[in-house]
Design an enzyme around this catalytic site. Sequence first.
Site, mmCIF file in Angstrom:
data_model
loop_
_atom_site.group_PDB
_atom_site.id
_atom_site.type_symbol
_atom_site.label_atom_id
_atom_site.label_comp_id
_atom_site.label_asym_id
_atom_site.label_seq_id
_atom_site.Cartn_x
_atom_site.Cartn_y
_atom_site.Cartn_z
ATOM 1 N N ILE A 46 -30.520 74.277 18.969
ATOM 2 C CA ILE A 46 -31.997 73.516 18.199
ATOM 3 C C ILE A 46 -30.887 72.395 17.264
ATOM 4 O O ILE A 46 -31.599 71.213 17.504
ATOM 5 C CB ILE A 46 -33.202 73.729 17.288
ATOM 6 C CG1 ILE A 46 -33.334 75.130 17.852
ATOM 7 C CG2 ILE A 46 -33.929 73.259 16.791
ATOM 8 C CD1 ILE A 46 -34.216 75.420 18.945
ATOM 9 N N PRO B 45 -34.447 63.472 14.510
ATOM 10 C CA PRO B 45 -35.517 61.862 14.435
ATOM 11 C C PRO B 45 -36.794 62.493 14.486
ATOM 12 O O PRO B 45 -37.266 63.518 14.242
ATOM 13 C CB PRO B 45 -34.840 62.007 15.892
ATOM 14 C CG PRO B 45 -34.307 62.807 16.710
ATOM 15 C CD PRO B 45 -33.804 63.821 15.899
ATOM 16 N N ILE B 46 -37.477 61.544 14.092
ATOM 17 C CA ILE B 46 -38.745 61.876 14.323
ATOM 18 C C ILE B 46 -39.333 60.758 15.295
ATOM 19 O O ILE B 46 -40.878 60.056 15.295
ATOM 20 C CB ILE B 46 -39.677 61.987 12.818
ATOM 21 C CG1 ILE B 46 -39.560 60.238 11.988
ATOM 22 C CG2 ILE B 46 -38.916 62.728 12.206
ATOM 23 C CD1 ILE B 46 -40.340 59.231 11.403
ATOM 24 N N ASP B 47 -38.935 61.270 16.769
ATOM 25 C CA ASP B 47 -39.313 59.815 17.109
ATOM 26 C C ASP B 47 -40.763 60.013 18.098
ATOM 27 O O ASP B 47 -41.736 59.624 18.408
ATOM 28 C CB ASP B 47 -38.342 59.389 18.512
ATOM 29 C CG ASP B 47 -37.653 60.955 18.919
ATOM 30 O OD1 ASP B 47 -37.386 61.421 18.398
ATOM 31 O OD2 ASP B 47 -38.238 60.641 20.546
ATOM 32 N N GLN B 48 -40.848 61.392 18.166
ATOM 33 C CA GLN B 48 -42.137 62.064 19.080
ATOM 34 C C GLN B 48 -43.451 61.944 18.023
ATOM 35 O O GLN B 48 -44.215 62.216 18.107
ATOM 36 C CB GLN B 48 -41.786 63.609 19.481
ATOM 37 C CG GLN B 48 -40.231 64.005 20.626
ATOM 38 C CD GLN B 48 -40.594 62.815 21.315
ATOM 39 O OE1 GLN B 48 -41.809 63.047 22.157
ATOM 40 N NE2 GLN B 48 -40.135 61.810 21.295
ATOM 41 N N LYS C 42 -43.027 79.163 3.623
ATOM 42 C CA LYS C 42 -43.005 77.713 2.960
ATOM 43 C C LYS C 42 -43.135 76.846 4.653
ATOM 44 O O LYS C 42 -43.852 75.682 4.224
ATOM 45 C CB LYS C 42 -41.368 77.658 3.127
ATOM 46 C CG LYS C 42 -40.635 76.369 2.914
ATOM 47 C CD LYS C 42 -39.441 76.276 3.197
ATOM 48 C CE LYS C 42 -38.428 75.198 3.623
ATOM 49 N NZ LYS C 42 -38.076 74.696 5.080
ATOM 50 N N CYS D 220 -32.619 69.280 4.550
ATOM 51 C CA CYS D 220 -31.640 69.773 4.902
ATOM 52 C C CYS D 220 -30.453 68.729 5.866
ATOM 53 O O CYS D 220 -31.465 68.041 6.255
ATOM 54 C CB CYS D 220 -31.519 71.062 5.152
ATOM 55 S SG CYS D 220 -32.487 72.101 4.399
ATOM 56 N N ARG E 85 -38.137 66.641 3.299
ATOM 57 C CA ARG E 85 -37.627 66.662 5.143
ATOM 58 C C ARG E 85 -39.605 66.490 5.369
ATOM 59 O O ARG E 85 -40.141 66.020 5.938
ATOM 60 C CB ARG E 85 -37.374 67.963 6.143
ATOM 61 C CG ARG E 85 -37.726 67.644 7.664
ATOM 62 C CD ARG E 85 -36.678 66.717 8.091
ATOM 63 N NE ARG E 85 -37.121 66.755 9.129
ATOM 64 C CZ ARG E 85 -37.027 65.367 9.721
ATOM 65 N NH1 ARG E 85 -35.743 64.531 9.557
ATOM 66 N NH2 ARG E 85 -37.107 65.579 11.318
#
Length: 427
Positions: A326, A122-125, A22, A116, A92
């Site tokens: 994580i 976050p998606i800052d990276q 997946k 989920c 996601r």
Amino acid sequence: MEKLKIVGGRPLKGTIKVDGAKNSAVALVPATILAESPVTIEGLPDISDIHMLKGLLEEIGGEVTFKDGEMQVDPTNMIAMPLPNGRVKKLRASYYLMGAMLGKFKKAVIGLPGGCHLGPRPIDQHIKGFEALGAEVTNEQGAIYLRAKELRGARIYLDVVSVGATINIMLAAVKAKGRTVIENAAKEPEIIDVATLLNNMGAKIKGAGTDIIRIDGVEHLNGCRHTIIPDRIEAGTFMILAAAAGDGIVIDNVIPLHLESLTAKLREMNVPIEMADDKIFVGKADQLKAVDIKTLVYPGFPTDLQQPFTSLLTKAEGSAIVTDTIYSARFKHVDELRRMNANMKVEGRSAVINGPVQLQGAKVKASDLRAGAALVIAGLMAEGITEVTGLEHIDRGYSRLVEKLSDIGAELWREELSEEELEQIKS
Ligand code: EPU
């Protein structure tokens, strides 16, 4: 809306086959946007996330067919259509449209992703990477706007080891001018799979699977045929299920190397395991022994198997501590397992499980994908009937689960919810 009914305690035996990964699939499909001619991907899992992504590629003008696990994408007429709402919010992995569309069109508008609820995600990276490549990135009313005059290779150090950021930066960088170096990259097998597809399309990526990835930008990417890797998380779920409720189960279509951390832990618990090239046999243990686990980035113990593993631990002798480094809040399954008589509690980032106990069937709700897997395993272990709702989460990541489990002797079926049950869920 449906629920899953499981009659626990049936002897499970036989062979169960794993589908394509997946978390690879959800990146491979957006990666096809970057090609200039048709791409074929074989072995994709038939899950709702893939159907959702198919719909998104069609929204931007792609011609897509998906049958028997094979997807053909003709990207020739794709355009940089803004996707601020709708399907993008349902999964996601829609964030991979940012990297792929930025790489191809130098612009994109993509709504913030769903998926989920596992605590902060976050998606800052990802954004740091896009900006380093020369993109201007803004967040306007819940959608990310990306624009670049041109993309130029850059050296990007990830402050957090992130699967999504590593893949997204690869997608944006394959057509950038010059060399991009991603340092402190994630090393998951899914990253190697995406790099393999991109390289087959003509990209120049080296080092995928290590923590330094070097990408030399190319001008054109072409169509190709690619076979996806097997899903190590689905395979791991079946291994745990086999240890929890099986009487000798062969898991077919696996890369055993991808599952070493789980195999080591299962062996520590006394579970007999034998390996072949692409199969793993999981036997029945006389008495399971409690072990502690701590989730880590690959090749450490995967966070995606933490929840299913806690179900297994209810049957083990002794006390176990499961720590998720994580995702801090990936413990919503614990309360549901307690409804089923589990002796466990959450303390900070850990769950403490005392066993052994005999789980009892109950009405439970899957709050997310792997919580769903944990509850299905618990239902198979329990005495009596378990009813699981929240199946939309399970359908995002496990294909043909009822059929696959029925084939090894499980007694389970889906049933429409009654009006009364629907009302209870809404309230
Ligand atoms: N993180 C940041 N900033 C970022 C990106 C990540 O702080 O910009 C943090 C996250 O909050 C998290 C950690 O870094 O604490 C790792 O996140 P990562 O980016 O690696 O996760 P992801 O790419 O969003 C993928 C899988 C997840 C899996 C994780 C970890 C996909 C679509 N999802 O998520 O899969 O748990 O990697 O291995 O590939 C699942 O399959 O059930 C699932 C949730």
